[in-house]
Enzyme design. Sequence first.
Site, PDB file in Angstrom:
ATOM      1  N   LEU A 171       0.835  -1.204   0.000  1.00 46.16           N
ATOM      2  CA  LEU A 171       0.000   0.000   0.000  1.00 46.16           C
ATOM      3  C   LEU A 171       0.864   1.245   0.000  1.00 46.16           C
ATOM      4  CD1 LEU A 171      -2.752  -0.871   2.690  1.00 46.16           C
ATOM      5  CD2 LEU A 171      -2.816  -1.275   0.217  1.00 46.16           C
ATOM      6  N   ASP A 172       0.379   2.316  -0.656  1.00 47.97           N
ATOM      7  CA  ASP A 172       1.054   3.613  -0.594  1.00 47.97           C
ATOM      8  C   ASP A 172       1.122   4.074   0.857  1.00 47.97           C
ATOM      9  OD1 ASP A 172       1.235   3.720  -3.360  1.00 47.97           O
ATOM     10  OD2 ASP A 172      -0.612   4.884  -3.596  1.00 47.97           O
ATOM     11  N   ARG A 173       2.046   4.979   1.124  1.00 48.18           N
ATOM     12  CA  ARG A 173       2.256   5.477   2.493  1.00 48.18           C
ATOM     13  C   ARG A 173       0.959   6.014   3.109  1.00 48.18           C
ATOM     14  NH1 ARG A 173       3.225  10.726   3.838  1.00 48.18           N
ATOM     15  NH2 ARG A 173       4.046  11.106   5.932  1.00 48.18           N
ATOM     16  N   THR A 220      -2.185   5.387   2.163  1.00 44.95           N
ATOM     17  CA  THR A 220      -3.317   4.463   2.110  1.00 44.95           C
ATOM     18  C   THR A 220      -3.327   3.605   3.370  1.00 44.95           C
ATOM     19  OG1 THR A 220      -3.138   4.378  -0.300  1.00 44.95           O
ATOM     20  CG2 THR A 220      -4.447   2.666   0.751  1.00 44.95           C
ATOM     21  N   ARG A 254      -6.387   5.667  -7.956  1.00 47.46           N
ATOM     22  CA  ARG A 254      -6.323   7.133  -7.897  1.00 47.46           C
ATOM     23  C   ARG A 254      -6.385   7.753  -9.291  1.00 47.46           C
ATOM     24  NH1 ARG A 254      -0.972   7.862  -4.511  1.00 47.46           N
ATOM     25  NH2 ARG A 254      -1.471  10.085  -4.715  1.00 47.46           N
TER      26      ARG A 254
END
Length: 249
Positions: free
Chosen positions: A64-66, A68, A177
């Site tokens: 996961l992105d930072r 998220t 996104r």
Amino acid sequence: MSYTTLLHFRITDETDDYIVVDKPPFLLTHPTKPNGAPTLWKLLQQLLAFEIASGGQVSIVNRLDRETSGLVLVAKTSEAARKFGMLMQERRLRKEYLAVVWGWPEWQTKVVDAPLDRQGEHQKSEIWLKQMIHPAGAPAQTEFQVERRFIKSESSGTDKFSLIRAVPRTGRTHQIRVHLASIGHPIVGDKIYGPDEQLYLRFIETGWTAELEQRLLLPRHALHSAKLAIVGEIEWESPLPVDLAEFVR
């Protein structure tokens, strides 16, 4: 206070083969810089030190992105890592996200099928990782469903928002996104694909400011990994975290 609370993530499920954790926003998944910042991977290495000493490992399956939040599946053995890798290839590892977006979509369900590539490959981009829809990119497909539409009064006025369930059929960088922004419903708080990418550059320079709060409303993009499932076997769920639940309320 429990050890897992101190580590800032919650354990949802654990067996000898895997651990499922609920990652908070702002915690990096993997180390990106040699500055010693805490990462989920490092914290799991500490938590699973005994297993690692006995031949185990920490293999994060869905990164996961930072910003998220939500469910992350982690293999604890090389056999489990291989199994989950195969399940992903066979599309038997199903991921569902919840996103808070700007506006009220005219549709109830929608599939976006649009290939993605790094923007810098095709045009000038000040953000190295920024993705764009481009025919030369890798195939990318996401299913969207409106969970609810709501109105919110902010200091800047009254705006319409929606809570969207997103099911990625492929796993490209920033896929959900970019796809949401491409159909006119960017995620609230998205510094790169929201109102203006300059906000991201300003954030890197100055940190969070009152001006950024007025434009973005939330200090992180409103994206949450809400459900993971091995189709036909098991599924895990995570409710909206406090910051997003309060915004939706």
